[in-house]
Scaffold this motif. Structure first.
Motif: not given
Length: 313
Positions: A112-113, A120-127, A149-155
């Motif tokens: 994930a790191n 590739r935050r969506h891939w990291a989120r899946a892990e 979530h923060y970096h994707q602005q999903r506050f």
């Protein structure tokens, strides 16, 4: 037979801090159980022991070419790539290992790191979601997914995740600091201020981990026009981390607005010494020196700003 232990605190605290116990926060490489030649295993043990990660990569890559379906070897190669700062091949090796034999949680967190390093935050989120399904009590995983979530602005999603974290674990400096940032993103500024103050109250004064809540609180107060308390928070942050150009830049801007021009110039010059390639610092310096009537210094700072700024396309 020696097992090489590698700490898995690999990302900077501002991005993805860890909070698990030391015994749970170690990745291991056992060179003698990777299925490689004895001489190669000895060379690998030496390379890992000396943190010669490029040498370790070479040894492990040779082994993976010979035995491409060896999950333990690929996992070790992923660790070596990561430690060398080569995050794409690290992610590729770890993902290949995972398809052969599921990664243990420390290695999955490293995967994930790697994805986070590659943005590739969506891939990291899946892990991370997979880790949370089996270890829902682990604050580092919840904190990591909240950062995604923060970096994707999903506050709102970040706030929800962090509130669950606090309910489960009581929360940490990093948890409350990130909660404040997410609340700021939602415009809930009073609650954000409270979250930063809670983070500060949980921290050990003078430790590097407490610099960011002071900085974020100071920046928020700056945005609200509360210059004196903003200055106090930023000066505390600067005392904790004297070499932070980010803190010194913000402090310099606040001091300029407060009319403390000499102090502003001092703060910005310190920032420039620590981040000589940052055009924003030079731009701020040019403005302060212009207000001080030091036109030559102002012009020099503006020239540096123009030289450092990306050329328009």
């Amino acid at each position: 037979m020696r097992i090489m232990r590698i700490r898995s605190i690999l990302l900077p605290a501002a991005l993805l801090p860890f909070g698990v116990a030391a015994a749970e926060n170690m990745l291991t490489i056992d060179p003698y159980r990777l299925g490689i030649e004895q001489s190669e295993a000895a060379a690998l043990a030496k390379a890992v022991g000396e943190a010669s990660w490029r040498d370790a990569e070479s040894i492990l890559f040779r082994g993976s070419e010979t035995d491409p379906d060896n999950a333990a070897l690929l996992r070790a190669l992923g660790i070596a790539h990561y430690q060398s700062g080569r995050y794409y091949p690290a992610a590729a090796a770890l993902k290949r290992a995972d398809t052969i034999s599921p990664l243990e949680r420390e290695a999955r967190f490293l995967l994930a790191n790697s994805f986070l390093r590659l943005e590739r935050r969506h891939w990291a989120r899946a892990e991370l979601e997979q880790l949370l399904r089996s270890h829902p009590e682990q604050e580092p995983y919840r904190l990591a997914i909240a950062r995604v979530h923060y970096h994707q602005q999903r506050f709102g999603a970040g706030v929800s995740e962090l509130e669950q974290t606090i309910a489960l674990t009581g929360g940490s400096v990093e948890t409350y600091d990130l909660l404040g940032q997410c609340l700021e993103g939602l415009g809930r500024l009073g609650e954000a201020s409270e979250a930063y103050r809670r983070a500060i109250s949980l921290g050990d004064e003078g430790s590097a981990g407490t610099v960011w809540p002071h900085f974020h609180l100071g920046s928020l107060l700056h945005d609200l026009g509360d210059l004196e308390p903003s200055r106090e928070s930023l000066e505390l942050a600067a005392s904790i981390d004297p070499g932070s150009a980010t803190v010194r830049l913000e402090l310099g801007i606040v001091l300029r607005k407060a009319g403390e021009l000499d102090e502003a110039a001092d703060a910005l010059e310190i920032a420039a010494r620590h981040a000589p390639d940052d055009p924003a610092i030079q731009y701020a310096l040019a403005g302060v020196y212009r207000e001080l009537g030091q036109q030559e210094r102002s012009a020099s700072a503006m020239q540096r700003f123009l030289r450092l700024s990306p050329s328009p396309r």
